[in-house]
Scaffold this motif. Sequence first.
Motif, short mmCIF file in Angstrom:
data_model
loop_
_atom_site.label_atom_id
_atom_site.label_comp_id
_atom_site.label_asym_id
_atom_site.label_seq_id
_atom_site.Cartn_x
_atom_site.Cartn_y
_atom_site.Cartn_z
N ASP A 144 0.84 -1.20 0.00
CA ASP A 144 0.00 0.00 0.00
C ASP A 144 0.87 1.25 0.00
N VAL A 145 1.88 1.26 0.87
CA VAL A 145 2.75 2.43 0.99
C VAL A 145 3.53 2.67 -0.30
N TRP A 146 4.15 1.64 -0.85
CA TRP A 146 5.05 1.84 -1.98
C TRP A 146 4.31 2.04 -3.30
N PHE A 147 3.17 1.38 -3.48
CA PHE A 147 2.39 1.66 -4.68
C PHE A 147 1.82 3.06 -4.64
N ALA A 148 1.39 3.50 -3.46
CA ALA A 148 0.86 4.86 -3.33
C ALA A 148 1.95 5.89 -3.62
N TYR A 149 3.11 5.72 -2.99
CA TYR A 149 4.19 6.69 -3.15
C TYR A 149 4.69 6.73 -4.59
N MET A 150 4.97 5.57 -5.16
CA MET A 150 5.50 5.55 -6.52
C MET A 150 4.45 5.96 -7.54
N GLY A 151 3.19 5.61 -7.29
CA GLY A 151 2.12 6.03 -8.19
C GLY A 151 1.93 7.54 -8.17
N ARG A 152 2.06 8.14 -7.01
CA ARG A 152 1.93 9.60 -6.91
C ARG A 152 3.11 10.30 -7.58
N LEU A 153 4.30 9.72 -7.47
CA LEU A 153 5.44 10.30 -8.18
C LEU A 153 5.23 10.19 -9.69
N ARG A 154 4.68 9.07 -10.14
CA ARG A 154 4.40 8.91 -11.57
C ARG A 154 3.40 9.97 -12.03
N ALA A 155 2.40 10.27 -11.21
CA ALA A 155 1.43 11.30 -11.57
C ALA A 155 2.11 12.66 -11.71
N SER A 156 3.07 12.94 -10.84
CA SER A 156 3.83 14.20 -10.94
C SER A 156 4.67 14.20 -12.21
N LEU A 157 5.31 13.09 -12.49
CA LEU A 157 6.13 12.98 -13.70
C LEU A 157 5.29 13.19 -14.95
N ASP A 158 4.06 12.70 -14.95
CA ASP A 158 3.22 12.76 -16.15
C ASP A 158 2.88 14.18 -16.59
N VAL A 159 2.97 15.15 -15.68
CA VAL A 159 2.65 16.53 -16.06
C VAL A 159 3.89 17.32 -16.45
#
Length: 397
Positions: A144-159
């Motif tokens: 939960d922690v690592w998918f959330a953290y890495m997924g949120r970083l990916r969302a930042s990267l996408d913009v």
Amino acid sequence: MFSDLPAAPDRVGDLWDISMARRTGTMLDRPHRVAYVYRTPDTSTFRYRVANTVDALNHADGDIGAAWYCDDELRALLRIVPELDVIVVARYPWNAALRELVQTAQRHGVPLVFDCDDLVFDVRFAEIVMSSLGKDVDVNAEWDVWFAYMGRLRASLDVCRGATTTNPVLAHQLASYVEDAPAIVPNVMNREQQAYSRELLDAKVAGGWRRDDQVTIGYFSGTPSHVRDFAVAGLSLARLLDEDDGVSVRIVGYLDDLGPLEPHRDRVEFQKFMHYVDLQRSIAEVEVNIAPLSHTAFNICKSDLKFFEAAAVGTWTVASHTPSLDHAIDDGVTGRLAKAHEWDGALREAVALARDTRAYADHALAAAEVAHSRWSWDAVAEPVARALAPYLGRRTR
């Protein structure tokens, strides 16, 4: 162990003890303006990727002014977005405040650049990251922690339109996510750290590299997760201590699981995690610095800072092979690179070198010369200016 080294300077404040108003004023004083955003000041990623870079840009003879902003400052930053040339999103996971900043930047035509120093922006690597950091993959909460953290970083990267990172391996991983080719911006020392490192080095030279009869091998652990990395050299260290009573170990940071070194606990000195400038003295006091890394996709993306921070104070390093360390170390000349099966021999060589004062001084000085040139505080200004050049001068009014 080396002794009689100068104490760390009294510090009035760190690079991050600067008010937002002062940071902003410094940035706006120059024709081109770059804002870095990061969650909260810390002694790892923030120091290397944000504070050191901003300080170097502001002290360089150029036209780029820079400032950093953290969580509780992002909404205040909105007011000056039209004055910016580019915003660097430094390992900042997606949240509402960042979304507002991105939307404002998009309205004003201000491009965003993503900066990251680890392989933590793609959930396909989540299990590798967890395993590399010693996390229990059978615990759902870790996923939960690592998918959330890495997924949120990916969302930042996408913009973001572009990206900056520490080495070609990470640049290759980032390339498929951004429009522009990622640029490499190295980690470097900052001004205070380098000045004190030079003072420590000069003291060794002036003292004729005087040391006591003990050879001390230092392991400087940056996070509590380094047990697996330390294990790469642990058995070799234990065998060395079995054979040589004139060797001891210093461990600085969070590591307290000695593994095969447990029978030699009385020859292991523990020091608590310390300020990075004080850490330079601790590194300077030991003859051998080790940087073992387990071979994972996460670790091969690591930078070269474990080498250059030791080299800057005249301390010999034995390190695992990674692309960055292979590029940084002239094997046998400025340091020693060791494959997993080579640690026994590399450590014995390092101890023998430490006992040969003239040879040690020659090698240590060669490494220090490279470190104070290639990783000097101002060495980052040119590569970051080159990386950001495509985005400068485009802000709209």
